[in-house]
Write a protein that holds these residues in place. Sequence first.
Motif, PDB file in Angstrom:
ATOM      1  N   GLU A  42      83.762   7.467  67.164  1.00  0.00           N
ATOM      2  CA  GLU A  42      83.524   8.816  66.687  1.00  0.00           C
ATOM      3  C   GLU A  42      83.153   9.734  67.843  1.00  0.00           C
ATOM      4  N   GLU A  43      82.392   9.202  68.799  1.00  0.00           N
ATOM      5  CA  GLU A  43      82.028  10.007  69.962  1.00  0.00           C
ATOM      6  C   GLU A  43      83.282  10.396  70.745  1.00  0.00           C
ATOM      7  N   THR A  98      89.487  19.782  57.616  1.00  0.00           N
ATOM      8  CA  THR A  98      88.375  19.243  56.834  1.00  0.00           C
ATOM      9  C   THR A  98      88.040  17.831  57.287  1.00  0.00           C
ATOM     10  N   LEU A  99      89.047  17.027  57.568  1.00  0.00           N
ATOM     11  CA  LEU A  99      88.810  15.688  58.099  1.00  0.00           C
ATOM     12  C   LEU A  99      87.993  15.761  59.383  1.00  0.00           C
ATOM     13  N   LEU A 100      88.365  16.646  60.282  1.00  0.00           N
ATOM     14  CA  LEU A 100      87.645  16.780  61.552  1.00  0.00           C
ATOM     15  C   LEU A 100      86.229  17.319  61.336  1.00  0.00           C
ATOM     16  N   GLN A 101      86.047  18.166  60.320  1.00  0.00           N
ATOM     17  CA  GLN A 101      84.708  18.668  60.022  1.00  0.00           C
ATOM     18  C   GLN A 101      83.780  17.529  59.600  1.00  0.00           C
ATOM     19  N   VAL A 102      84.271  16.639  58.769  1.00  0.00           N
ATOM     20  CA  VAL A 102      83.405  15.584  58.249  1.00  0.00           C
ATOM     21  C   VAL A 102      83.293  14.400  59.200  1.00  0.00           C
ATOM     22  N   ALA A 103      84.298  14.197  60.052  1.00  0.00           N
ATOM     23  CA  ALA A 103      84.326  13.004  60.907  1.00  0.00           C
ATOM     24  C   ALA A 103      83.798  13.258  62.315  1.00  0.00           C
ATOM     25  N   THR A 104      83.477  14.505  62.633  1.00  0.00           N
ATOM     26  CA  THR A 104      82.918  14.832  63.945  1.00  0.00           C
ATOM     27  C   THR A 104      81.636  15.629  63.723  1.00  0.00           C
ATOM     28  N   ASP A 105      80.981  16.009  64.800  1.00  0.00           N
ATOM     29  CA  ASP A 105      79.768  16.807  64.637  1.00  0.00           C
ATOM     30  C   ASP A 105      80.055  18.299  64.573  1.00  0.00           C
ATOM     31  N   TYR A 106      81.322  18.672  64.417  1.00  0.00           N
ATOM     32  CA  TYR A 106      81.699  20.080  64.279  1.00  0.00           C
ATOM     33  C   TYR A 106      81.812  20.435  62.808  1.00  0.00           C
ATOM     34  N   ARG A 107      80.721  20.772  62.171  1.00  0.00           N
ATOM     35  CA  ARG A 107      80.745  21.165  60.768  1.00  0.00           C
ATOM     36  C   ARG A 107      81.248  22.598  60.614  1.00  0.00           C
ATOM     37  N   SER A 108      81.252  23.357  61.713  1.00  0.00           N
ATOM     38  CA  SER A 108      81.581  24.784  61.612  1.00  0.00           C
ATOM     39  C   SER A 108      83.001  25.091  62.087  1.00  0.00           C
ATOM     40  N   LEU A 109      83.889  24.098  62.102  1.00  0.00           N
ATOM     41  CA  LEU A 109      85.264  24.375  62.504  1.00  0.00           C
ATOM     42  C   LEU A 109      85.868  25.396  61.564  1.00  0.00           C
ATOM     43  N   GLY A 110      86.508  26.402  62.125  1.00  0.00           N
ATOM     44  CA  GLY A 110      87.139  27.432  61.310  1.00  0.00           C
ATOM     45  C   GLY A 110      88.294  26.864  60.503  1.00  0.00           C
ATOM     46  N   THR A 111      88.444  27.300  59.273  1.00  0.00           N
ATOM     47  CA  THR A 111      89.473  26.756  58.396  1.00  0.00           C
ATOM     48  C   THR A 111      90.451  27.807  57.915  1.00  0.00           C
ATOM     49  N   ASN A 112      90.492  28.948  58.558  1.00  0.00           N
ATOM     50  CA  ASN A 112      91.409  30.006  58.121  1.00  0.00           C
ATOM     51  C   ASN A 112      92.851  29.622  58.332  1.00  0.00           C
ATOM     52  N   GLU A 148      84.367  14.116  71.537  1.00  0.00           N
ATOM     53  CA  GLU A 148      84.626  14.610  72.886  1.00  0.00           C
ATOM     54  C   GLU A 148      85.974  15.308  72.966  1.00  0.00           C
ATOM     55  N   TYR A 149      86.970  14.754  72.310  1.00  0.00           N
ATOM     56  CA  TYR A 149      88.300  15.361  72.307  1.00  0.00           C
ATOM     57  C   TYR A 149      88.253  16.755  71.668  1.00  0.00           C
ATOM     58  N   ILE A 150      87.605  16.868  70.517  1.00  0.00           N
ATOM     59  CA  ILE A 150      87.509  18.149  69.821  1.00  0.00           C
ATOM     60  C   ILE A 150      86.665  19.131  70.635  1.00  0.00           C
ATOM     61  N   HIS A 151      85.532  18.670  71.162  1.00  0.00           N
ATOM     62  CA  HIS A 151      84.694  19.529  72.006  1.00  0.00           C
ATOM     63  C   HIS A 151      85.501  20.072  73.184  1.00  0.00           C
ATOM     64  N   ASP A 152      86.272  19.200  73.814  1.00  0.00           N
ATOM     65  CA  ASP A 152      87.066  19.619  74.964  1.00  0.00           C
ATOM     66  C   ASP A 152      88.070  20.703  74.584  1.00  0.00           C
ATOM     67  N   LEU A 153      88.760  20.525  73.469  1.00  0.00           N
ATOM     68  CA  LEU A 153      89.727  21.531  73.021  1.00  0.00           C
ATOM     69  C   LEU A 153      89.048  22.869  72.743  1.00  0.00           C
ATOM     70  N   VAL A 154      87.927  22.821  72.048  1.00  0.00           N
ATOM     71  CA  VAL A 154      87.212  24.042  71.699  1.00  0.00           C
ATOM     72  C   VAL A 154      86.691  24.732  72.960  1.00  0.00           C
ATOM     73  N   ASP A 155      86.131  23.954  73.872  1.00  0.00           N
ATOM     74  CA  ASP A 155      85.609  24.538  75.112  1.00  0.00           C
ATOM     75  C   ASP A 155      86.729  25.132  75.967  1.00  0.00           C
ATOM     76  N   ARG A 156      87.816  24.384  76.101  1.00  0.00           N
ATOM     77  CA  ARG A 156      88.903  24.792  76.995  1.00  0.00           C
ATOM     78  C   ARG A 156      89.713  25.975  76.458  1.00  0.00           C
ATOM     79  N   HIS A 157      89.965  25.993  75.156  1.00  0.00           N
ATOM     80  CA  HIS A 157      90.887  26.989  74.603  1.00  0.00           C
ATOM     81  C   HIS A 157      90.208  28.091  73.792  1.00  0.00           C
TER      82      HIS A 157
END
Length: 113
Positions: free
Chosen positions: A7-8, A99-113, A12-21
């Motif tokens: 899960e970590e 939604t899968l990424l919201q529940v399976a990572t520590d990013y509960r606030s991922l935008g869903t628009n 890390e993959y999601i954090h990297d994408l959010v930070d980079r882009h």
Amino acid sequence: MAFTFGEEMLNEYIHDLVDRHLNGDPSRFSELWDLLPNFENKIGEEIKKQNSWVYLQKETFDGWYLIESSNGFELYYQERGLVDWGITKFSNRRKALTTLLQVATDYRSLGTN
């Protein structure tokens, strides 16, 4: 929820994408669909590669599952072979994956628009 090693890695993959882009703003997550070519496929590949308690096909392992069905997608958590917390159904793949990424990572606030 305590995170396992897998899960970590997904975190890390999601954090990297959010930070980079997205300048570190997870509420803009939905922009990644348009910013990154084949983003949907890359997420699926990353999930499969990391074996991170997140699965895109039925298995016997504990973890989060997003399964394509004849009517769309089904998201659920499985533990000891039993589905916990019910099944959430989606007709939209982007919404289902987000939604899968919201529940399976520590990013509960991922935008869903």
